[in-house]
Enzyme design. Sequence first.
Site: not given
Ligand code: GDP
Ligand code: IMO
Ligand code: MG
Length: 423
Positions: A17, A40, A141, A222, A300-301, A411-412
């Site tokens: 993101g 997410g 299908r 993912q 939230g896990r 990224s930091v």
């Molecule tokens: P995504 O699913 O790949 O988009 O990643 P998520 O949003 O699920 O999780 C990444 C989390 O790390 C988010 O809470 C971001 O705001 C945070 N984040 C991203 N880059 C950095 C970083 O360089 N440092 C820290 N501390 N947090 C970061």
């Molecule tokens: P982002 O895009 C981390 C994981 C689930 C589970 C497996 C299958 O935020 O990186 P599903 O609901 O897709 O059938 O679950 O995949 N999983 C993720 N893990 N980040 C995600 O998305 C995920 N989307 C699914 O935890 O292990």
């Molecule tokens: Mg995510």
Amino acid sequence: MSVTVVVGGQWGDEGKGKVVDILSEKSDIVVRYQGGANAGHTIQISGKKYVLHLIPSGILWDNVICVIGNGVVIDPVALLDEIKFLENNGISVKGRLFISQNAHLIMPYHKLIDSLNETGALKIGTTGKGIGPAYIDKYARKGIRIIDLLNRESLEQKIRRNLDEKNTLLKNIYHHTEMNVETIVNQYLEFDRQIDEYIKDVPTYLNKAIAEGKSVLLEGAQGSLLDVDFGTYPYVTSSSPTSGGACTGTGIPPNRISNVVAIVKAYTTRVGEGPFPTELLDETGELLRKTGFEFGATTGRPRRCGWFDAFLVRYSCMINGTNSVALTKLDVLDVLDEIKVCTGYKYNGKLLNAYPTDCDILANVEPVYETLPGWKSDTSKCLSYNDLPQNARDYIRFISEAAGMTTGMISVGPNREQTFYPG
Ligand code: GDP
Ligand code: IMO
Ligand code: MG
């Protein structure tokens, strides 16, 4: 013209993101190509947090067009909630959000069956968003597509046919109450009224835009090790997050892709079940979870945390054809005295020369580690590569070589400005 695919290089939550938001500034169009509201993706701007599940992470730039491709499975409830959330925050999606007419819909029975499947010893630890059951129907299908919403009569027929089968399953296998056809049909016809303006012939639109020289970003959800073909099967998601999925999930042909960027965390996390060779089940794992705020953006896990796995990232770079890596969350390692990096796996005492795809093997490998000194200082305020402590630069160099990756963006911190490039 450039078409860049952004993929998660590990097990998801690498910071896609944040990185897609930054890369969107110089893009015309951002497209999601697979997955659904199981994703997410967090973007943080001046301390304000936006978590996107279905809408591409370019949406915060008001000149960027966002597209949901045919490879995505769309839960209309989640989509409408997200549109409302954005509009409540002053971000209008009207005229710049498009949805492929060929994308499949997540139906209420998909979500119910997903959660009912997740009891017992064989659970995957899914997000419960109906992803697996929706892709099952797509490939069998039997799926309902966005385009089906336009014809009330055939929509009702298709839902009725599906429910006949699902209700038999709900009643006889899951011992659950059955679902009502009329309720679902009316609910989905109402969705159609609300999303009609966004529906588009996406392959035609995207290919025309590319021919006109537009810059396109394809946003994976993912991560590569959750890919249904290349991941830690069966502990994977039901789609293709790797770069190949970007073509089948949008209608952009492979010879139009100019660049693949993988997002890689400076350590490793995973949510749900499945093997995780470098997992830390001790206080260091707990420290990473706390410092990195490693809790699922969708469910939230708590995320499982472990050392950087260069063997895994090397494999993921190979599968994706990664040109460069955006390395995230380096700052989370600031607190550690020593940092381990996994450079390979031993199985039955022998070093493996290729990444294993059998989960029974993966569950029993012994990671081979190199230990590097930590830097024990705050990198989150560093504004350039040269501001980083020497040990942090050495760490980046070491993991880049070990994983065979070219590290570009670093990224930091979660904010846009906590980002720079080496050299
Ligand atoms: P995504 O699913 O790949 O988009 O990643 P998520 O949003 O699920 O999780 C990444 C989390 O790390 C988010 O809470 C971001 O705001 C945070 N984040 C991203 N880059 C950095 C970083 O360089 N440092 C820290 N501390 N947090 C970061
Ligand atoms: P982002 O895009 C981390 C994981 C689930 C589970 C497996 C299958 O935020 O990186 P599903 O609901 O897709 O059938 O679950 O995949 N999983 C993720 N893990 N980040 C995600 O998305 C995920 N989307 C699914 O935890 O292990
Ligand atoms: Mg995510």
